[in-house]
Design an enzyme around this catalytic site. Structure first.
Site, PDB file in Angstrom:
ATOM      1  N   TYR A 145      35.756  50.518 -54.807  1.00 31.40           N
ATOM      2  CA  TYR A 145      36.412  49.383 -55.485  1.00 31.40           C
ATOM      3  C   TYR A 145      35.837  48.063 -54.984  1.00 31.40           C
ATOM      4  O   TYR A 145      35.394  47.218 -55.771  1.00 31.40           O
ATOM      5  CB  TYR A 145      37.906  49.461 -55.214  1.00 31.40           C
ATOM      6  CG  TYR A 145      38.750  48.439 -55.937  1.00 31.40           C
ATOM      7  CD1 TYR A 145      38.996  48.534 -57.308  1.00 31.40           C
ATOM      8  CD2 TYR A 145      39.346  47.387 -55.243  1.00 31.40           C
ATOM      9  CE1 TYR A 145      39.811  47.609 -57.965  1.00 31.40           C
ATOM     10  CE2 TYR A 145      40.158  46.461 -55.886  1.00 31.40           C
ATOM     11  CZ  TYR A 145      40.391  46.574 -57.251  1.00 31.40           C
ATOM     12  OH  TYR A 145      41.199  45.655 -57.900  1.00 31.40           O
ATOM     13  N   GLY A 148      32.166  47.863 -55.763  1.00 34.07           N
ATOM     14  CA  GLY A 148      32.050  47.850 -57.228  1.00 34.07           C
ATOM     15  C   GLY A 148      32.362  46.465 -57.766  1.00 34.07           C
ATOM     16  O   GLY A 148      31.620  45.911 -58.580  1.00 34.07           O
TER      17      GLY A 148
END
Ligand code: NAD
Ligand code: UDP
Length: 315
Positions: A145, A148
């Site tokens: 996360y 990303g």
């Protein structure tokens, strides 16, 4: 003037509020979602509106629409849901963003990316301002996360420099309110639901870690202001959050008190790489967007309790 606006992740928690607000402002809204964490229930009240459309689609796959603005929110957001399929989390943050920013480039329209305070990782400076580069583990359980979303910011900035795409990056800090999924493990929903059910309140670690919680209406207001800002600085990241910071222990105690619950607070193992403190510096949002959060913690928690109580009663 009425705009046609694409909201990816529109069936999720924040996205569903954004759909409603933009429809209330007399726009046409297309909600694109693959329902990975989103729920039809969040948008069911909008289905009667002839200016609202839903497309079931994965942003990682190309798609071609004709719209005036894109809010790219598609991505699981709770640690439990983004760690359930970490490879998919990276894909949605990279391939999904490439598809969406590519659409913005083709159409010559602005795109707002829902970035996150997680790009600061476990921050060493406090509060966090946009100039801070962060302290992020690139190979831990949160990295899918955090990294990303960092790569998503990189992509947007490169599309801006290379192709002059009109970009907006909102670094959203912990947002809460109605439409949070009570099963996705986030702290506000967990504590309220546990308190309402009389179950143990699960603090991870000692509960001294802090977060700063922003009510969803305020977050949505900031996103719309940022999208529509003409200031040159609006193409650089902007923190969106409520600087009122509290420990998880304070949150647990407050929720027990206002729900008049019999629940016991218990302490469990702390998740790996869980950030110790988080608080936004929102000077830039205030200056650029004339924005600051309006909903007090007390009012926001009261509205959230009413929502979760309704959900539990319906079950
Ligand atoms: P959420 O999980 O409720 O909503 C995410 C939505 O994206 C869901 O409807 C989900 O089905 C959809 N989605 C996921 N993968 C998709 C895909 N491949 N294709 C199409 N749709 C897909 O989360 P949320 O809290 O509403 O967060 C929305 C956005 O805001 C996310 O990008 C998140 O990273 C960001 N954000 C949220 C917070 C917060 O506190 N809620 C904080 C920082 C950033
Ligand atoms: N947390 C907790 N108990 C829970 C859920 C979360 O103590 O039942 C803690 C978690 O360890 C973190 C904070 O609450 O320190 C916020 O967690 P959340 O998952 O809501 O969001 P994060 O900011 O970590 O993405």
């Amino acid at each position: 003037m009425k705009k046609r606006i694409l909201i990816t992740g529109g069936a999720g928690f924040i996205g569903s509020h954004l759909c409603k607000r933009l429809l209330d402002q007399e726009n046409e809204v297309i909600c694109l979602d693959n329902f990975f964490t989103g729920r039809k229930e969040n948008i069911i009240g909008l289905l009667g509106n002839p200016y609202f459309e839903i497309i079931r689609h994965d942003v990682c796959l190309p798609n071609f629409l004709e719209v005036d603005q894109i809010y790219n929110l598609a991505c699981p957001a709770s640690p439990v849901s983004y760690q359930r399929d970490p490879v998919q989390t990276v894909k949605v943050s990279v391939m999904g963003v490439i598809n969406m920013v590519g659409m913005a480039k083709r159409l010559g329209i602005p795109i707002l990316q829902a970035s996150t305070s997680e790009i600061y990782g476990d921050p060493i400076t406090h509060p966090q301002s946009e100039s801070y580069w962060g302290n992020v583990n690139c190979n831990g359980p949160r990295s899918c996360y955090d990294e990303g979303k960092r790569c998503a910011e990189t992509l947007l900035c490169d599309y801006h420099r290379q192709h002059n795409v009109q970009i907006r990056i909102a670094r959203i800090f912990n947002t809460y309110g109605p439409h949070m999924d009570m099963g996705d493990g986030r702290v506000v929903s967990n504590f309220i639901v546990q308190a309402l059910k009389g179950e143990d309140i699960t603090i991870y670690g000692t509960g001294e870690q802090t977060r700063s919680f922003c009510y969803v209406d305020d977050t949505v207001d900031a996103l719309i202001r940022l999208m529509n800002s003409d200031a040159p600085e609006a193409t650089t990241p902007v923190n969106v959050g409520n600087p009122s910071e509290r420990t998880m222990r304070e949150l647990a105690e407050y929720v027990v008190e206002v729900t008049e619950s019999d629940s016991t607070i218990i302490f469990m193992e702390r998740p790996e790489d869980d950030p110790n403190q988080r608080c936004p510096d929102i000077e830039k949002a205030h200056r650029l967007l004339k924005w600051k959060p309006n909903t007090t913690f007390e009012v926001g928690i009261e509205k959230s309790i009413a929502y979760f109580r309704g959900q539990l009663n319906r079950r």
